[in-house]
Structure formats: structure tokens, C-alpha cells
Design a protein around this motif. Structure first.
Motif, PDB file in Angstrom:
ATOM      1  N   GLY A  48      46.395 -66.770 -19.416  1.00 21.18           N
ATOM      2  CA  GLY A  48      47.580 -67.304 -18.740  1.00 21.18           C
ATOM      3  C   GLY A  48      47.702 -68.812 -18.792  1.00 21.18           C
ATOM      4  N   LYS A  49      46.883 -69.469 -19.646  1.00 20.56           N
ATOM      5  CA  LYS A  49      46.942 -70.932 -19.747  1.00 20.56           C
ATOM      6  C   LYS A  49      48.312 -71.407 -20.240  1.00 20.56           C
ATOM      7  CE  LYS A  49      43.228 -70.866 -22.172  1.00 20.56           C
ATOM      8  NZ  LYS A  49      41.987 -70.928 -22.936  1.00 20.56           N
ATOM      9  N   LYS A  50      48.981 -70.542 -21.022  1.00 22.85           N
ATOM     10  CA  LYS A  50      50.272 -70.946 -21.583  1.00 22.85           C
ATOM     11  C   LYS A  50      51.450 -70.418 -20.777  1.00 22.85           C
ATOM     12  CE  LYS A  50      48.224 -70.863 -26.184  1.00 22.85           C
ATOM     13  NZ  LYS A  50      48.015 -69.887 -27.264  1.00 22.85           N
ATOM     14  N   LEU A  51      51.180 -69.840 -19.596  1.00 21.47           N
ATOM     15  CA  LEU A  51      52.299 -69.345 -18.774  1.00 21.47           C
ATOM     16  C   LEU A  51      53.211 -70.504 -18.392  1.00 21.47           C
ATOM     17  CD1 LEU A  51      50.499 -66.753 -16.469  1.00 21.47           C
ATOM     18  CD2 LEU A  51      52.476 -66.272 -17.952  1.00 21.47           C
ATOM     19  N   PRO A  52      54.523 -70.273 -18.369  1.00 23.10           N
ATOM     20  CA  PRO A  52      55.471 -71.353 -18.066  1.00 23.10           C
ATOM     21  C   PRO A  52      55.580 -71.606 -16.557  1.00 23.10           C
ATOM     22  CG  PRO A  52      56.679 -69.334 -18.452  1.00 23.10           C
ATOM     23  CD  PRO A  52      55.215 -69.010 -18.674  1.00 23.10           C
ATOM     24  N   ALA A  53      56.291 -72.669 -16.212  1.00 27.80           N
ATOM     25  CA  ALA A  53      56.604 -72.948 -14.812  1.00 27.80           C
ATOM     26  C   ALA A  53      57.555 -71.874 -14.296  1.00 27.80           C
ATOM     27  CB  ALA A  53      57.260 -74.318 -14.700  1.00 27.80           C
ATOM     28  N   GLY A  54      57.672 -71.809 -12.979  1.00 25.83           N
ATOM     29  CA  GLY A  54      58.578 -70.831 -12.372  1.00 25.83           C
ATOM     30  C   GLY A  54      57.801 -69.859 -11.511  1.00 25.83           C
ATOM     31  N   SER A  55      58.527 -69.031 -10.740  1.00 22.27           N
ATOM     32  CA  SER A  55      57.882 -68.032  -9.894  1.00 22.27           C
ATOM     33  C   SER A  55      58.907 -66.980  -9.491  1.00 22.27           C
ATOM     34  CB  SER A  55      57.288 -68.689  -8.639  1.00 22.27           C
ATOM     35  OG  SER A  55      58.349 -69.136  -7.805  1.00 22.27           O
ATOM     36  N   GLY A  56      58.397 -65.843  -9.036  1.00 19.98           N
ATOM     37  CA  GLY A  56      59.284 -64.772  -8.591  1.00 19.98           C
ATOM     38  C   GLY A  56      58.547 -63.841  -7.643  1.00 19.98           C
ATOM     39  N   ASP A 130      61.759 -67.101 -14.055  1.00 22.19           N
ATOM     40  CA  ASP A 130      61.627 -66.650 -12.656  1.00 22.19           C
ATOM     41  C   ASP A 130      61.791 -65.139 -12.561  1.00 22.19           C
ATOM     42  OD1 ASP A 130      61.257 -69.243 -11.847  1.00 22.19           O
ATOM     43  OD2 ASP A 130      63.292 -69.518 -11.049  1.00 22.19           O
ATOM     44  N   ASP A 131      62.796 -64.604 -13.252  1.00 22.93           N
ATOM     45  CA  ASP A 131      63.022 -63.159 -13.212  1.00 22.93           C
ATOM     46  C   ASP A 131      61.886 -62.385 -13.882  1.00 22.93           C
ATOM     47  OD1 ASP A 131      65.321 -63.505 -11.785  1.00 22.93           O
ATOM     48  OD2 ASP A 131      66.706 -62.999 -13.417  1.00 22.93           O
ATOM     49  N   VAL A 132      61.323 -62.950 -14.960  1.00 23.31           N
ATOM     50  CA  VAL A 132      60.187 -62.266 -15.605  1.00 23.31           C
ATOM     51  C   VAL A 132      59.000 -62.235 -14.642  1.00 23.31           C
ATOM     52  CG1 VAL A 132      58.579 -62.226 -17.549  1.00 23.31           C
ATOM     53  CG2 VAL A 132      60.963 -62.888 -17.929  1.00 23.31           C
ATOM     54  N   TYR A 133      58.692 -63.367 -13.999  1.00 26.60           N
ATOM     55  CA  TYR A 133      57.602 -63.368 -13.000  1.00 26.60           C
ATOM     56  C   TYR A 133      57.863 -62.306 -11.936  1.00 26.60           C
ATOM     57  CZ  TYR A 133      55.060 -67.547 -14.531  1.00 26.60           C
ATOM     58  OH  TYR A 133      54.275 -68.434 -15.232  1.00 26.60           O
ATOM     59  N   ALA A 134      59.106 -62.233 -11.470  1.00 30.08           N
ATOM     60  CA  ALA A 134      59.441 -61.303 -10.389  1.00 30.08           C
ATOM     61  C   ALA A 134      59.255 -59.854 -10.836  1.00 30.08           C
ATOM     62  CB  ALA A 134      60.885 -61.548  -9.935  1.00 30.08           C
ATOM     63  N   VAL A 135      59.801 -59.507 -11.995  1.00 29.32           N
ATOM     64  CA  VAL A 135      59.758 -58.104 -12.410  1.00 29.32           C
ATOM     65  C   VAL A 135      58.338 -57.693 -12.815  1.00 29.32           C
ATOM     66  CG1 VAL A 135      60.348 -58.272 -14.892  1.00 29.32           C
ATOM     67  CG2 VAL A 135      61.209 -56.356 -13.536  1.00 29.32           C
ATOM     68  N   VAL A 136      57.592 -58.622 -13.388  1.00 24.43           N
ATOM     69  CA  VAL A 136      56.182 -58.346 -13.694  1.00 24.43           C
ATOM     70  C   VAL A 136      55.427 -58.135 -12.378  1.00 24.43           C
ATOM     71  CG1 VAL A 136      54.061 -59.502 -14.472  1.00 24.43           C
ATOM     72  CG2 VAL A 136      56.071 -59.423 -15.971  1.00 24.43           C
ATOM     73  N   GLY A 137      55.747 -58.952 -11.380  1.00 25.32           N
ATOM     74  CA  GLY A 137      55.142 -58.785 -10.057  1.00 25.32           C
ATOM     75  C   GLY A 137      55.458 -57.409  -9.479  1.00 25.32           C
TER      76      GLY A 137
END
Lengths: 177, 434
Positions: A48-56, A130-137
Motif C-alpha cells: 500500500g506504499k503507492k496508495l493515493p490520498a483520499g478516504s472513504g 474516495d469512492d474506491v476507498y469507501a467501496v473497498v471498505g
């Protein structure tokens, strides 16, 4: 005459020195800029070192999933036109293994990578980070891997330990003689 | 979703309008024949049995000039070969991530016609304008590059005949279900590929120390990603733009694909747009969730690249019928480890084996055609073939394979395939029913 010949010789030497061939190259293509590379490089590593900014949040992920994914994967990720995404824990060594995000995927950051690059199948690369973080969550939550009130970002997603993380082994073939 | 009928009929697309003169002539000829037979009060069957174009008659197609030269700007097979098409499964849930198979039992030799090459896509077939297509090479390189197709075609080129095979060919659990050779192992095809060595392009960018993997990404809707070990990249890996002399078909990655001889098909990333040189694999979905081989103990083998030696008899094969007396047994053999050294055929349910003849050229990591003259007595028999490659590896039986790997590994089933010949001469899948 002599001067002309000299000029040609000089031009030749210059051309040789300047050509990429002289360095064992062909001189084809053009340099890729940092910005171009950043725009095209969507690979997310397993740590996850290359994960982008953002959150969900999981709660927002439920909405995204309902709107963008459930038509193919079922309301609760039980599968349909698309793969089953939930369940199967403890089945891998059974006669009827069920491979899902929860039971089989070894890393959480690569789930971000795949959803971001390939899903929803009818409109890939359309979700915001943000939406990818959310749906993965939400997918991890459906699989009992993060809490209902979890908010996923580069840090928290990297911290999720997938149950089958150590389930993969190298290729021992040829194994049948 | 794509209509299943749209998936495999490259041939019909190429047909277009241009074929119509000869097609019309062919159709009207057929109508005339049937009409004439009816008018004469004869059953059409009797008329045909009379062999109207055999001796002593002058064949009809000799009595008038044929179709115009160049009537087909892009040639297509005879209308009488219309049935030789890709094997497209009916009623899949979707056809975006799916596969269709080469009709192996209808083909001769070792080269798969471009229109019959197997397909396996994960995000459909993109339509890419080569003038706008770009390949980016970046990561652990001295000079990150953007290359156009013109650039790529200016590098020194090479051509090689290689097979390509999907690693799920077939699923261990599908072996009893397959009726034809195509149903069973139709996810293998073979072509002459032209392109540039991947090594040449990587050296153009300049590898930095620590470069151990190259992550290849397609410009399809799946942005399909696979990691290739650097050893393979610097060995026989190619970036190819042509297939059997013409540019790649869209289904094969037009305008550019990776080609990894002998490795599972999924790794030869199509519609290639990016090469990221890295120190570790991407662990992408296609090398974790998929293309990993689950073992009975619940662990899964990962990075199972090699396509091990395999063979199948394509004639006689499932759904065909043999007659008593002489029959040539023929089929194809191949190995990801190199050349085929030997193919044995058994015509007595595996009790005895005899060497089949190998048709030259026997090429490295290409299909090899084998043949055995044989006479069928009319007794029910089971026939099968077994390949050995130049490393000495012998194609295993299904029992041996599943003893080692169980029934759930899905990928890399290279077991011997038996065909049962009944008293009627009918040929069917010879695997004992589960």
C-alpha cells in the motif's frame, strides 16, 4: 576540395557521437515526463506504499456499492453476473472451495488496485479515489475484516491483514512424472 | 453486454458487401439444383447421389467463368466451410470477460488461421487507433520513454512460430463434459509472431540495478496487469505487432501485445500500453485471485507460468465418426519448455503405445503435428496420445495429475485425453464418467 572533405568528416564524427547508436541505443521514442508517468501509473503495491490520498467510510461504501456494483454482484456481494465477493472463509481446503475477497485475496491494497482499474465493469476508472476507498471498505466490512464505522485511507487499508495472506506458495513443477 | 453472436465472427466482418457477387452466384446455383430436381419429379437426394458433377458429367463450375478476380478485397474461406468457426459457448452470463475456442478438430497443420485464434478477454476487445496508441516504459529505468507504434516498428524485428495457450484449458472439473477436441483444449492456438525483443526495448530505456520484474498493463477496460520475471524479459520475450504476416487481430491485442513463449496465455498482455520495471511483482488480481492453482491443503501455487507438455488427437476426435479400415490418427503436441521430442499413441486403452511420426518442422514452443497410420477393425477402442518434450518431461495421465494436485487447482491441466470409439464408429470423450 580538401576543406569540403574535412567538413564532411567533421559532420560524420558529430553525427556518430550524437547518435544513440553510439551508446548502444536506437534513439527511438521520447522521454516520459514525471507528470505523464504519474498520470498513467495506477499500480498499487501489496503493502500500500503507492496508495493515493483520499478516504472513504464503510457507510458511504454501502451507498456506492448499491448504486454501482450490486446490479452485477448482488446486494450483499453474494454474486450474480459478477463474482461472489463475500464468504467462503475456511473452505479453501474443502472439496468445494469458495474463493472470494474475504477467503482468498492475500492483500487489501491490491483490492483497491483492481477495483480502481477494472470496476465497475461497465465504467472502469470512473470512481473517485474516495469512492474506491469507501467501496473497498464496504467489501472488507461484508467479509468481517473491518468495523461498521471504519474509514479507509492509505494508512488504514495498508493495515488490514487478509486471512489468506500466507496462503500462496511457489510453483514446484514439474511435480508429476 | 456484447451479443454472443458478435464475439467470434471476424470472418463475417471481413466478408462485408464485397463477397456478394460470388455468394449470389453460389446461392442461385443451389436453388437451381433443388428446383431442377423437384421439376424432374426426383427426390433431391437421388439427384445428388447421381453425382451430377462427377463423371461422366462436366462439372457445372467449369461451364462459366467464376467470380471476378479480386471480388474479395480480403479473402475469406469457401462458403462450404461456413461451419468452421470459433467454438463460442452459448448463454454465458456475460461476454466481456469470457473465452471462445479454436475448432482444433477442423484444422490441419500447426498454424491457426488468424480468424480462428482462441480468445480470452477480461474487459472486452477495445478498438484502438494505432496512431494514437502509446507505450510507456518507466520504473527502474535510466530513461523513461513514451513510444509510438512507428517507433516500435523501427526497432530490429524478429519472427517466430509459437503456440499460445490459456492455463485454464480445460478446468479439471470440465474434462467429462467436453464433447469435441475444441471443447477440451481449444484454448490453444499457434501463429507466426513478428515484433521486437522486449529486451531491446528495455535496453533502450536502460535497466537500473534492482530491476527484477516488469509489470505489463493492457489498454483494455480491465487494464489487465501481469508481472513478468526479468529473466524471461531478457530471454525470448517479444513485443509483437504482427501475427501470420498481417497486423495483430483486435482480439489478439492490436496494435501491440507482449508475447511470452511457453508461458500461460494471460501473461502475454494484449493492447500493451505500459511496462513498469519494478523490484517486486504487482501481486495483481490476475496473479492472486485468478491464475493461482489451489491445492488440496488449501494453499495455492502462485506464478505458475510454464505450460507443460501436452497433446491431443484431433482426428478422429469427439463427435466425429470413423469407418472400418484405414484411418490416419493425427493430432497436435506442444510444450512450453521447448521442442516436442516424441509423441506416443495408444489404440488399446493405454495397454501399449507406439511412436507417432512428427511432421517437420518440429519447432521450439510451437504446435507439432503428429500422425500414425491405423486400421480400425470395428471393435470398440480407446485411443489417446502422450507427448514427451526435449527436457524428458512426459505428459501425465489425469489420475497422476489429480493425485498430485487434487481437483480444485483449475489451471494447468495437461493430462492425456482419451477418445472412445464405439462399434458404430462414433467418437466420444473417453474419460471414465465421474
Amino acid at each position: 576540395m580538401a576543406i569540403r572533405r574535412l567538413e564532411i568528416a567533421a559532420a560524420l564524427i558529430l553525427a556518430l557521437a550524437g547518435s544513440a547508436q553510439a551508446e548502444g541505443r536506437y534513439g527511438l521514442g521520447r522521454p516520459a515526463s514525471e507528470a505523464e508517468i504519474a498520470a498513467w501509473n495506477i499500480d498499487i503495491d501489496r503493502e500500500g506504499k503507492k496508495l493515493p490520498a483520499g478516504s472513504g467510510s464503510v457507510a458511504h461504501g454501502r451507498e456506492v456499492f448499491g448504486a454501482q456494483c450490486a446490479s452485477c454482484h448482488g446486494e450483499k456481494g453474494e454474486g450474480g453476473l459478477g463474482d461472489k465477493l463475500v464468504g467462503g472463509k475456511g473452505t479453501l481446503a474443502s472439496a468445494k472451495p469458495v474463493k472470494t475477497v474475504g477467503s482468498y485475496w492475500p492483500y487489501a491494497p491490491t483490492l483497491f488496485d483492481y477495483v480502481h482499474r477494472a470496476m465497475p465493469m461497465n465504467a472502469p476508472q470512473s470512481l473517485s479515489n474516495d469512492d474506491v476507498y469507501a467501496v473497498v471498505g464496504y467489501l472488507l466490512n461484508l467479509n468481517g475484516l473491518v468495523a461498521d464505522d471504519a474509514v479507509l485511507d492509505a494508512h488504514s487499508l495498508s493495515a488490514v491483514r487478509m486471512p489468506n495472506r500466507d496462503g500462496f506458495v511457489p510453483d514446484p513443477r514439474p511435480d508429476v512424472r | 453486454m456484447t451479443n454472443p453472436g458478435d464475439v467470434g465472427h471476424g470472418r463475417d466482418e471481413a466478408d462485408g458487401e464485397t463477397v456478394s457477387p460470388s455468394r449470389r452466384r453460389f446461392l442461385s446455383r443451389g436453388t437451381a439444383l433443388v428446383g431442377g430436381a423437384m421439376a424432374g419429379g426426383l427426390a433431391a437426394e437421388t439427384a445428388l447421389a447421381d453425382d451430377p458433377n462427377g463423371p461422366p458429367h462436366i462439372p457445372e463450375w467449369m461451364k462459366a467463368p467464376g467470380a471476378d478476380t479480386g471480388a474479395q478485397p480480403y479473402g475469406t474461406p469457401s462458403p462450404f466451410e461456413k461451419h468452421v468457426v470459433k467454438n463460442i459457448p452459448k448463454s454465458l452470463k456475460q461476454y466481456t470477460s469470457a473465452s471462445v475456442r479454436t475448432p482444433l478438430q477442423d484444422l490441419d497443420g500447426i498454424i491457426t488461421p488468424n480468424g480462428l485464434f482462441y480468445e480470452r478477454h477480461h474487459g472486452g476487445v477495445p478498438e484502438i487507433d494505432p496512431a494514437q496508441h502509446r507505450l510507456m516504459v518507466h520504473g527502474l529505468v535510466e530513461r523513461p520513454l513514451v513510444l509510438t507504434m512507428d517507433d516500435i516498428r523501427r526497432f530490429p524485428s524478429e519472427s517466430h512460430v509459437y503456440f499460445l495457450e490459456c492455463s485454464g484449458n480445460p478446468d479439471f472439473k470440465a474434462i467429462h463434459a467436453g464433447k469435441t477436441a475444441s471443447d477440451l483444449v481449444g484454448l490453444v492456438s499457434c501463429a507466426e509472431w513478428t515484433g521486437v525483443r522486449l529486451k531491446t526495448v528495455l535496453e533502450e530505456a536502460g535497466l537500473k540495478p534492482g530491476a527484477k520484474w516488469v509489470v505489463a498493463e493492457g489498454a483494455d477496460a480491465a487494464a489487465l496487469t501481469r508481472s513478468i520475471p526479468i529473466e524471461k524479459c531478457l530471454d525470448d520475450a517479444l513485443l509483437v505487432y504482427s501475427q501470420n504476416g498481417e497486423r495483430l487481430r483486435p482480439q489478439q491485442g492490436y496494435p501491440l501485445r507482449v508475447f511470452l513463449p511457453g508461458f500461460e496465455g494471460n501473461m502475454s498482455v494484449k493492447w500493451l500500453r505500459r511496462l513498469n520495471v519494478t523490484d517486486e511483482p504487482a501481486y495483481s488480481r490476475e496473479e492472486t485471485s485468478k491464475y493461482t492453482d489451489l491445492m488440496p491443503d488449501g494453499t495455492a501455487r502462485q506464478f505458475t507460468f510454464m505450460m507443460e507438455a501436452k497433446s491431443i488427437i484431433t482426428r478422429p476426435s469427439g463427435t466425429q465418426r470413423v469407418g472400418r479400415g484405414f484411418n490416419e490418427i493425427t493430432g497436435i503436441a506442444w510444450s512450453g519448455r521447448g521442442k516436442i521430442a516424441r509423441v506416443e499413441v495408444s489404440v488399446d486403452d493405454g495397454k501399449t503405445w507406439q511412436d507417432a511420426g512428427l511432421q517437420a518442422p518440429v519447432l521450439n514452443k510451437a504446435l507439432t503435428r503428429f500422425r500414425l497410420p491405423w486400421s480400425w477393425t470395428g471393435e470398440p477402442v480407446i485411443i489417446q496420445s502422450r507427448a514427451t518434450d526435449e527436457t524428458g518431461y512426459v505428459q501425465p495421465s489425469f489420475d497422476a495429475l489429480t493425485k498430485a494436485r487434487g481437483m480444485n487447482s483449475f489451471y494447468h491441466d495437461n493430462a492425456v485425453i482419451p477418445w472412445r470409439i464405439a462399434v458404430s464408429g462414433e467418437v466420444s470423450n473417453g474419460y471414465p464418467k465421474a
